[in-house]
Design a protein around this motif. Structure first.
Motif, PDB file in Angstrom:
ATOM      1  N   LEU A  57      -6.145  -5.230   9.508  1.00 46.27           N
ATOM      2  CA  LEU A  57      -5.100  -4.674   8.652  1.00 46.27           C
ATOM      3  C   LEU A  57      -4.596  -5.745   7.697  1.00 46.27           C
ATOM      4  O   LEU A  57      -4.538  -6.929   8.044  1.00 46.27           O
ATOM      5  CB  LEU A  57      -3.934  -4.155   9.500  1.00 46.27           C
ATOM      6  N   THR A  58      -4.226  -5.315   6.504  1.00 43.12           N
ATOM      7  CA  THR A  58      -3.732  -6.255   5.489  1.00 43.12           C
ATOM      8  C   THR A  58      -2.240  -6.108   5.223  1.00 43.12           C
ATOM      9  O   THR A  58      -1.603  -7.028   4.709  1.00 43.12           O
ATOM     10  CB  THR A  58      -4.474  -6.034   4.161  1.00 43.12           C
ATOM     11  N   GLY A  59      -1.686  -4.936   5.555  1.00 42.24           N
ATOM     12  CA  GLY A  59      -0.285  -4.679   5.218  1.00 42.24           C
ATOM     13  C   GLY A  59      -0.093  -4.294   3.775  1.00 42.24           C
ATOM     14  O   GLY A  59       1.033  -4.166   3.302  1.00 42.24           O
ATOM     15  N   GLN A  60      -1.199  -4.067   3.065  1.00 41.97           N
ATOM     16  CA  GLN A  60      -1.135  -3.681   1.655  1.00 41.97           C
ATOM     17  C   GLN A  60      -1.718  -2.283   1.480  1.00 41.97           C
ATOM     18  O   GLN A  60      -2.652  -1.896   2.182  1.00 41.97           O
ATOM     19  CB  GLN A  60      -1.913  -4.682   0.799  1.00 41.97           C
ATOM     20  N   PHE A  61      -1.164  -1.540   0.530  1.00 43.45           N
ATOM     21  CA  PHE A  61      -1.661  -0.192   0.270  1.00 43.45           C
ATOM     22  C   PHE A  61      -1.287   0.205  -1.150  1.00 43.45           C
ATOM     23  O   PHE A  61      -0.154   0.012  -1.575  1.00 43.45           O
ATOM     24  CB  PHE A  61      -1.051   0.807   1.261  1.00 43.45           C
ATOM     25  N   LYS A  62      -2.253   0.766  -1.855  1.00 39.97           N
ATOM     26  CA  LYS A  62      -2.014   1.220  -3.217  1.00 39.97           C
ATOM     27  C   LYS A  62      -1.778   2.724  -3.199  1.00 39.97           C
ATOM     28  O   LYS A  62      -2.668   3.501  -2.871  1.00 39.97           O
ATOM     29  CB  LYS A  62      -3.218   0.886  -4.112  1.00 39.97           C
ATOM     30  N   HIS A  63      -0.577   3.128  -3.533  1.00 43.07           N
ATOM     31  CA  HIS A  63      -0.229   4.538  -3.517  1.00 43.07           C
ATOM     32  C   HIS A  63      -0.809   5.245  -4.740  1.00 43.07           C
ATOM     33  O   HIS A  63      -0.838   4.686  -5.839  1.00 43.07           O
ATOM     34  CB  HIS A  63       1.289   4.722  -3.490  1.00 43.07           C
ATOM     35  N   ARG A  64      -1.262   6.463  -4.539  1.00 43.33           N
ATOM     36  CA  ARG A  64      -1.790   7.253  -5.642  1.00 43.33           C
ATOM     37  C   ARG A  64      -0.657   7.729  -6.535  1.00 43.33           C
ATOM     38  O   ARG A  64       0.421   8.060  -6.065  1.00 43.33           O
ATOM     39  CB  ARG A  64      -2.541   8.478  -5.109  1.00 43.33           C
ATOM     40  N   SER A  65      -0.927   7.773  -7.829  1.00 42.62           N
ATOM     41  CA  SER A  65       0.058   8.317  -8.764  1.00 42.62           C
ATOM     42  C   SER A  65      -0.263   9.786  -8.998  1.00 42.62           C
ATOM     43  O   SER A  65      -1.419  10.200  -8.961  1.00 42.62           O
ATOM     44  CB  SER A  65       0.012   7.558 -10.090  1.00 42.62           C
TER      45      SER A  65
END
Length: 286
Positions: A244-252
Motif C-alpha cells: 500500500l502507498t497511502g496515495q489515491f487519485k480520485h476520478r473527476s
C-alpha cells in the motif's frame, strides 16, 4: 464482587468461577473481569435494546442472515418475537465476526463462549498484565503513531479480505495490548460484499484512524489508505500482503449530491457518538 444476575448462569454452568470487577460500561454492553480456574478473562454482557445508546441502524443490518423466514417476517413486523430475534441476531453478529476474524489472523480478542447474551473471551492485557487501555487514553510519539497506524491499516485489510468491515472503528474501540493494538466491539460489523454501505463504512473506519494518529503524526492526515484499499478490493487485487502507498487519485466527474449529504450526516452522527463515548468514558473513570 457479587455476580450480576446475567452472569449467574455462567457460574452455575461452570464457565466462570468468580466475578472480579466491572471493567467497562459501553454503549451496548457492560464488560466484567472474571476468573475461570487459573485464567483471567472478560465477560461482555449485552444491554437490552431499551438500555442501549447505539441504534441498530438499517445500514448495519442490511442483508444480515436470519435463521428462517418466520424469524425474518417477525423482525420485519416488529412483533415481540421479532424484536427478540433481532436482539439475538445483533448479539450473534459480534460472536460470528470474532470467530471469523480470529480464524483469519486478525488482532481481535479470542472468543471462548457465548451464552444467554454473554460473550466470554480473552482479556486483552498491557505489558504489566493489567487490562489494556483504549487508544483514546494513550499518547504516542511520531514513530509510535506511524507504527500503530500501519498495523491497524493492515488489520483493516485483513478484515476486508475475510469479508468483514468493522463499521464503527475508532480510537474508542481499539485496545493497546502489550504487543500492539487489538480491535474490539464488532456487533455492527457488516458483510463487505453483501452490504451496500460497506464502502462508506470502510472509508470512515480508515478515516477515523487517520484523524486520530494524525494528531501525533500530522503527515498521516494527507494519506488516502481507505480509498486505495477499497479500489484494490473492488478489482479483486487485495490480499493481506498487498503493498500500500497511502496515495489515491480520485476520478473527476459529476458530484453525487445525495452521497455528499449522506457523508455530512454520517460525520455529524459520528461526532455525536464520539462526544457520547467521551462523556461515558469520563463518567466511568470517576
Amino acid at each position: 464482587m457479587k455476580a450480576p444476575p446475567r452472569l449467574q448462569n455462567l457460574i452455575e454452568e461452570g464457565l466462570i468461577d468468580t466475578v472480579v470487577r466491572q471493567l467497562m460500561s459501553g454503549k451496548e454492553a457492560l464488560v466484567y473481569v472474571v476468573r475461570c480456574g487459573d485464567e483471567t478473562r472478560c465477560a461482555k454482557v449485552y444491554k437490552e435494546a431499551t438500555q442501549r445508546s447505539f441504534r441498530q441502524a438499517v445500514d448495519y443490518t442490511e442483508n444480515r442472515k436470519t435463521k428462517n423466514t418466520r424469524q425474518a417476517r417477525a423482525m420485519a413486523k416488529g412483533s415481540k418475537f421479532g424484536r427478540q430475534a433481532q436482539e439475538a441476531a445483533w448479539q450473534s453478529a459480534e460472536v460470528d465476526a470474532l470467530y471469523r476474524l480470529a480464524a483469519a489472523g486478525v488482532r481481535v480478542p479470542k472468543p471462548l463462549n457465548f451464552m444467554d447474551g454473554v460473550l466470554l473471551m480473552e482479556l486483552v492485557c498491557d505489558a504489566n498484565g493489567d487490562a489494556a487501555p483504549r487508544l483514546n487514553d494513550s499518547a504516542f510519539t511520531v514513530d509510535e503513531a506511524h507504527r500503530h497506524h500501519l498495523t491497524l491499516v493492515r488489520e483493516v485489510v485483513r478484515m476486508l479480505c475475510a469479508g468483514v468491515v468493522h463499521g464503527d472503528l475508532s480510537e474508542f474501540n481499539i485496545l493497546l495490548a502489550a504487543d500492539g493494538p487489538v480491535i474490539i466491539d464488532l456487533p455492527q460489523a457488516v458483510d463487505a460484499a453483501g452490504n451496500n454501505h460497506a464502502k462508506r463504512m470502510l472509508l470512515r473506519d480508515v478515516g477515523n484512524l487517520r484523524a486520530f494518529f494524525g494528531r501525533f503524526a500530522p503527515d498521516l492526515l494527507h494519506t488516502e489508505f481507505g480509498a486505495e484499499i477499497w479500489a484494490l478490493f473492488e478489482k479483486g487485487a487485495l490480499s493481506p500482503d498487498t503493498p500500500l502507498t497511502g496515495q489515491f487519485k480520485h476520478r473527476s466527474g459529476p458530484v453525487d449530491l445525495g452521497g455528499v449529504m449522506r457523508e455530512i450526516k454520517d460525520a455529524r452522527d459520528e461526532e455525536a457518538a464520539r462526544q457520547l463515548r467521551m462523556q461515558q468514558g469520563g463518567a466511568a473513570s470517576r
